[in-house]
Structure formats: C-alpha cells, structure tokens
Design an enzyme around this catalytic site. Structure first.
Site, mmCIF file in Angstrom:
data_model
loop_
_atom_site.group_PDB
_atom_site.id
_atom_site.type_symbol
_atom_site.label_atom_id
_atom_site.label_comp_id
_atom_site.label_asym_id
_atom_site.label_seq_id
_atom_site.Cartn_x
_atom_site.Cartn_y
_atom_site.Cartn_z
ATOM 1 N N SER A 94 17.713 -24.483 23.965
ATOM 2 C CA SER A 94 18.776 -25.196 23.259
ATOM 3 C C SER A 94 19.361 -24.244 22.235
ATOM 4 C CB SER A 94 18.213 -26.441 22.568
ATOM 5 O OG SER A 94 19.235 -27.170 21.927
ATOM 6 N N ARG A 343 20.535 -23.557 30.812
ATOM 7 C CA ARG A 343 20.115 -24.936 31.095
ATOM 8 C C ARG A 343 21.362 -25.816 31.161
ATOM 9 N NH1 ARG A 343 18.179 -28.997 33.042
ATOM 10 N NH2 ARG A 343 16.339 -30.140 32.303
ATOM 11 N N THR A 379 18.974 -33.233 20.293
ATOM 12 C CA THR A 379 17.532 -33.252 20.030
ATOM 13 C C THR A 379 17.151 -34.438 19.152
ATOM 14 O OG1 THR A 379 17.462 -30.833 20.204
ATOM 15 C CG2 THR A 379 15.580 -31.918 19.167
ATOM 16 N N CYS A 540 25.513 -20.426 39.719
ATOM 17 C CA CYS A 540 24.093 -20.249 39.378
ATOM 18 C C CYS A 540 23.950 -19.115 38.367
ATOM 19 C CB CYS A 540 23.290 -19.924 40.637
ATOM 20 S SG CYS A 540 21.574 -19.474 40.274
ATOM 21 N N CYS A 565 14.849 -18.683 39.981
ATOM 22 C CA CYS A 565 15.335 -19.938 39.392
ATOM 23 C C CYS A 565 14.821 -20.136 37.967
ATOM 24 C CB CYS A 565 14.898 -21.101 40.282
ATOM 25 S SG CYS A 565 15.392 -22.719 39.671
ATOM 26 N N CYS A 568 17.626 -24.631 35.670
ATOM 27 C CA CYS A 568 18.742 -25.157 34.872
ATOM 28 C C CYS A 568 19.351 -26.403 35.495
ATOM 29 C CB CYS A 568 19.804 -24.090 34.656
ATOM 30 S SG CYS A 568 20.816 -23.742 36.112
ATOM 31 N N CYS A 571 22.868 -26.072 40.125
ATOM 32 C CA CYS A 571 23.201 -26.108 41.556
ATOM 33 C C CYS A 571 23.171 -27.535 42.083
ATOM 34 C CB CYS A 571 22.242 -25.224 42.344
ATOM 35 S SG CYS A 571 20.485 -25.642 42.158
#
Length: 596
Positions: A94, A343, A379, A540, A565, A568, A571
C-alpha cells in the site's frame, strides 16, 4: 465471426492446434483423471469458533477485537487466521498514508506498544503535471487529499506488528496456508475453508510427496482476502451478493521504495499528482512519501484506473515514464531503488459495496471494497469493518442457546452496524468523485465536480452517479487505438520489468500447475491477441504473460510465467475475455515484500 475467423487463421492458430496451457484441477477435475485414481483424498478437519481468511489489516483487526471481547467477558473463543503469505505482511502493499482512527480504537495505547507509525505528515503537496512543468494546487481544509493528522507508514510492517498483538491475545495464526476452497453444510451455509493441496506436478499429476490440504470448520468464517479475493468471487455467485450493487471497478497500484540523497529528504512530506503522463480520459495519479525511518527513504507509486480503453497502455511503463518528470526525477537522482511491487485496488466505492453477510460468513476489508478513492485510503475503513464484524458476531458465537436457522451462523447485524458507522458515512460522501471523471473533460471535469459538490456540499447532492460497467469491457480493439511508444529505461531512474520483478522477491515452487488458469486455452490467441493485440502482456506488472512463436510452424502461443506472479489480481480483472481465473498457488508462494 468472419473477422475473428480470418484473424485466427492469419496467425495460423486454431483451437484444434492449441497447446495445453492450463493443468490445474479447477479446470481439469481429478475425478476424471486416471492418474489420481488410487490417491487418498481424505482431509483432516479441525474445528474453531471463528475462522478468518487473510492476515491483512481487516482480518487481524477482527481477530484482535474478538479476542479482546472474549477476554473482557471471560469467554473461551478459538479464533484461527490463515494467510497465504509465508509471513504476515509479505503480500501487503500500500502507499501508505494511514488515518489512525481504527488503530486507536483497537489500541488506544498504540504509541506505548511500539506501533510502527514513525512519520506524521507535516507537509502536503498536490500538483497537476504537464510533461515538463508542475501546476501547484492548494489543498484546502476538507478536501480529500489533506493529510493533517495522518501517518506515512510501511503497511507490511504495521501488519506484522498487528500479528504480534493478535498472537499475544491468543489468536492462532497460520501463515503459509492458502485457503483454496469454501466448504458448505448440506443446507448450503458456509462451513469453513480448506487449505490448498501440495505436491502436485506441473502437468497436474500427483507427486510422491502429495499431501491433501486440511479443513477448518467454524461457526462463522470471515473473508478478508484483500482486493478481488478468489474465494469472495465464488461467494458472490453462490449467494448472489452483487444483485443490488454496481460491478466493482478497480485500479492497479505500482510502488517502489528508494533510498535517496539525504539533502533531498523531507521526512513527513506527502506529494500527490495527477495529469501527465496519462491523458485526461485515463484515471490515475501518483504519490511520493518521505518516510522517517532512520535513513533517507521515500515510497513512491503510480495508480492507473483499470477502466482504461487503449490496449497498448502499460501501467508499468507509465510509472517508469512518470519518474522522469523534472519534479520527481530531481528527488530520485543519485538515489537507489530497493524494492518494487504491485497490487490491484478497489475503486467502486459506495455504489459497489455488495451484500456483506450470508449464512456462515461475512465479507470484510478490501475484499468487498471500502476504499475512499479520492483519499487513496482504505486501511482505516478495512480495519473498522473488521472491528464491526467482530462486535456483531461475538454475542452469537458465544451464545449458549442460540437458535439458528442454518448450520452456519448468519450475522446480518454486521451489515446493519456498518450502515450506521463512520465507514458508510465517509464512503457515501465521496461516492460521486470517481464516476464524475467519466465526462467529456475527463480529469479536469472531475476536479471541477469535486471542487463544487464535495468541497462545498460535502457529498450531500441528491443524486448518485454510476460507473461504466466492468473494467474488462472497457478495452477497445487494437485497430481502433494508437500504439504507445514508451522511452527505453535508463537503468538509473527508470527500469525494465524483469529487474523490477526481481526486487519483489517473488517466488513459487516451479513444479506445480500454473495458478493463472484459463477457462479455455484457445481464447488468448484467438481473441485477446487477434482483437486486442495481447493486452495481458502489458497490463501485467510482473511479466507473467508472453506471446511467443509456436515451436513448429507459424503463429503465436501464450506462455504463462507463473513464477513471476506478484498476486496483484490485475489479469483476473482486466482480461477482456474474462478467461483468466486466478487461484491460489501452494501456500508461501508469491512476493516477499519487506515493509511495502
């Protein structure tokens, strides 16, 4: 049909000759595979009062509040939390600029306890970028980007600290265990979850070391998987949870950590920008935060709304290009990049909140999506949702003579409490800011709307704007779009993709079925490549998807580099054919973020 047919054959690829890409048992069931015929498939089962899926801010806040209540009322309560990362915080990414309200509610003495909130915001800077210049925008009191009273944090470190507090209270934490399946009672209420099997070879066959996952049963299961959780996706369909809300819309956030020249370091400074390098019809923006953690460190990132239309757009390359803006490059020159990650994040806001409760379970945190989009903050709302969930379900799971209509407890009180909470009020007040950008003026029209209707009326306008539908449907065919020429990275400020992914620390067991599964292996070439020029190789942020020449003859095939990968979920969200289904790999796989 003729257009698609000719494109497919022009690339000399047809569904008849498509090589098998997907070997995962969710696509190719094992009960029909002779290699699994004699394999023992029984699972060990364990019982808890509450099971929580996901060790992020929401899941840990719920776990902590449950144990606080249990200790306060002298009740025995078994709370188990499973997390797919090898350790808490390793998959957390984040910005992050934290509103401490929910943390203070959990632990009024968080400072004395040593919570890693080391950098209060002391200076707010907001800009509109042109290619070479910066237009400063004053941040008036009450505007979403004002961060007075907030803290710049490395959220992974805060998650790790929350885990320590949870463990002290008696929560059972199981990092490295990925929840792969929702379990149901005979009455179709949720019974719990199962963790993933291990020891499956890349071709989908059992290895000698194959082990079945375990089942965790509970009176109530909380799903706090984060944005676009793969179990939540199943629950939306099972219980029709999106019947009365708009589809969720998303963005991708890319982030780096840098150590910079100490002379350029301004601890407590929070910088945000909109504009260049994105055009006015592509939603997005940036952040650059100066941390105060003992060394001259900055966290910087770029967010791109996944409702963009040009299939040639690469969020990663837009991020790298943005760093060359004079206002940004001057901060980074002479510095060193030490971390990278990405992310997806929810941007649907108030209009896209699904039904949150169903027999046997609840949705909390970024899984249903409580992010305040103009603030770029979720958050505090995620943590508050976890607290509210715990407070709603505690009386029910500890009641001695509870009369329940279903085997799994239904806790609609959670949803009722949320609607009277600060979370609901906050999200409702900003509900029109994100969809207001869908206008002929794009970014600038949205900013005018925000200035008039949010700053003056505080979101009290009597209408609610709509989003444009799911992000996967927003791409235009490649023939209708202009390819984007991106500058080559210089290796000092901007970098290539693979060297960036290396800094994420991501790793997966190589000999396992790819967890990026395709419902139909022929679709990527026949549709995504033919119509959209293979956008998955650009959206991606980790180089997972590549179109490479077939080994024999002409044409192309899709290659999936699943080991790259970073989890996130972009895709699964942006694939224009909605053919990609992200499922969990073996527990412990994925990025190894250190305080991202």
């Amino acid at each position: 049909m003729f257009y698609l047919y000719t494109h497919v054959h022009r690339r000399a690829c047809s569904s008849l000759s498509t090589p098998r890409i997907t070997t995962h048992y969710t696509i190719h069931p094992r009960d029909k595979d002779p290699r699994w015929q004699d394999i023992e498939m029984e699972r060990f089962a364990d019982e808890a009062d509450v099971v929580i899926v996901g060790g992020g801010p929401a899941g840990l806040s719920a776990a902590i509040r449950l144990k606080q209540l249990a200790n306060q009322h002298q009740k025995e309560l078994r709370v188990c939390l499973v997390e797919k990362a090898s350790q808490l915080g390793a998959h957390t990414l984040s910005g992050a600029c934290l509103e401490p309200s929910a943390l203070t509610e959990l632990f009024p003495d968080w400072k004395e306890r040593g919570a890693p909130l080391n950098t209060p915001v002391t200076d707010d800077v907001f800009s509109i970028f042109t290619e070479k210049h910066r237009i400063p925008v004053p941040i008036l009191p009450g505007l979403p980007m004002r961060n007075h009273g907030n803290y710049i944090v490395r959220l992974g470190n805060l998650v790790r600290w929350l885990g320590e507090q949870a463990e002290e209270l008696g929560v059972e934490l199981y990092p490295g265990y990925a929840a792969s399946e929702v379990l149901f009672h005979e009455d179709r209420s949720v019974k719990g979850i199962a963790t993933n099997d291990v020891g499956i070879a890349k071709d989908g066959s059992p290895k000698d070391v194959f082990e079945r996952g375990m089942e965790l049963h509970a009176k109530v299961t909380l799903f706090g998987e984060g944005c676009h959780g793969h179990l939540a996706k199943q629950l939306y369909k099972q219980f029709n949870l999106r019947e009365n809300c708009e589809p969720q819309t998303y963005a991708i956030g890319l982030k780096e950590l840098w150590v910079i020249d100490e002379k350029k370091w301004r601890p407590g400074r929070a910088e945000h920008s909109v504009g260049w390098p994105l055009d006015r019809h592509t939603y997005g923006g940036s952040f650059l935060y100066h941390l105060n953690e003992g060394e001259p460190m900055v966290a910087l990132g770029f967010v791109v709304g996944l409702d963009y239309s040009n299939p040639y757009l690469s969020p990663f390359k837009e991020f790298q290009r943005w760093k060359h803006h004079p206002f940004v490059e001057s901060t980074l020159e002479g510095g060193q990049r030490i971390a990278y990650g990405a992310r997806a994040l929810n941007e649907g806001g108030f209009q896209s909140i699904p039904k949150l409760t169903f027999p046997g379970g609840l949705l909390i945190g970024c899984s249903p999506g409580f992010m305040n989009v103009p603030k770029i903050k979720g958050t505090h709302t995620a943590m508050k949702s976890g607290i509210l969930a715990a407070e709603a379900l505690f009386p029910k799971v500890t009641a001695e003579n509870l009369d329940s209509e279903t085997a799994g407890l239904h806790v609609p009180e959670y949803s009722d409490n949320l609607k009277t909470s600060s979370v609901w009020k906050e999200l409702r007040s900003v509900r029109n800011i994100r969809p207001s950008f869908h206008n002929p003026l794009g970014l600038y029209g949205g900013m005018v709307y925000t200035g008039i209707f949010y700053w003056i009326l505080r979101g009290k306008e009597p209408w609610t704007l709509k989003h444009c539908g799911i992000d996967a449907n927003q791409l235009k065919p490649a023939k209708d779009c202009t390819p984007i020429e991106y500058p080559k990275p210089d290796g000092k400020i901007s970098f290539d993709l693979l060297s960036s992914v290396a800094l994420s620390g991501t790793n997966h067991e190589g000999d396992q079925p790819p967890h990026l599964t395709l419902k139909d292996d022929s679709v990527p070439v026949a549709r995504n490549l033919a119509i959209y020029d293979g956008p998955e190789q650009r959206f991606c942020p980790a180089g997972v998807y590549e179109y490479v020449p077939v080994e024999t003859g002409d044409g192309m095939r899709l290659q999936i580099n699943a080991q790259n990968c970073v989890h996130c979920k972009t895709c699964d969200i942006k694939d224009p054919s909605q053919n990609i289904n992200w499922v969990v790999p073996e527990g412990g796989g994925g990025p190894a973020y250190n305080g991202m």
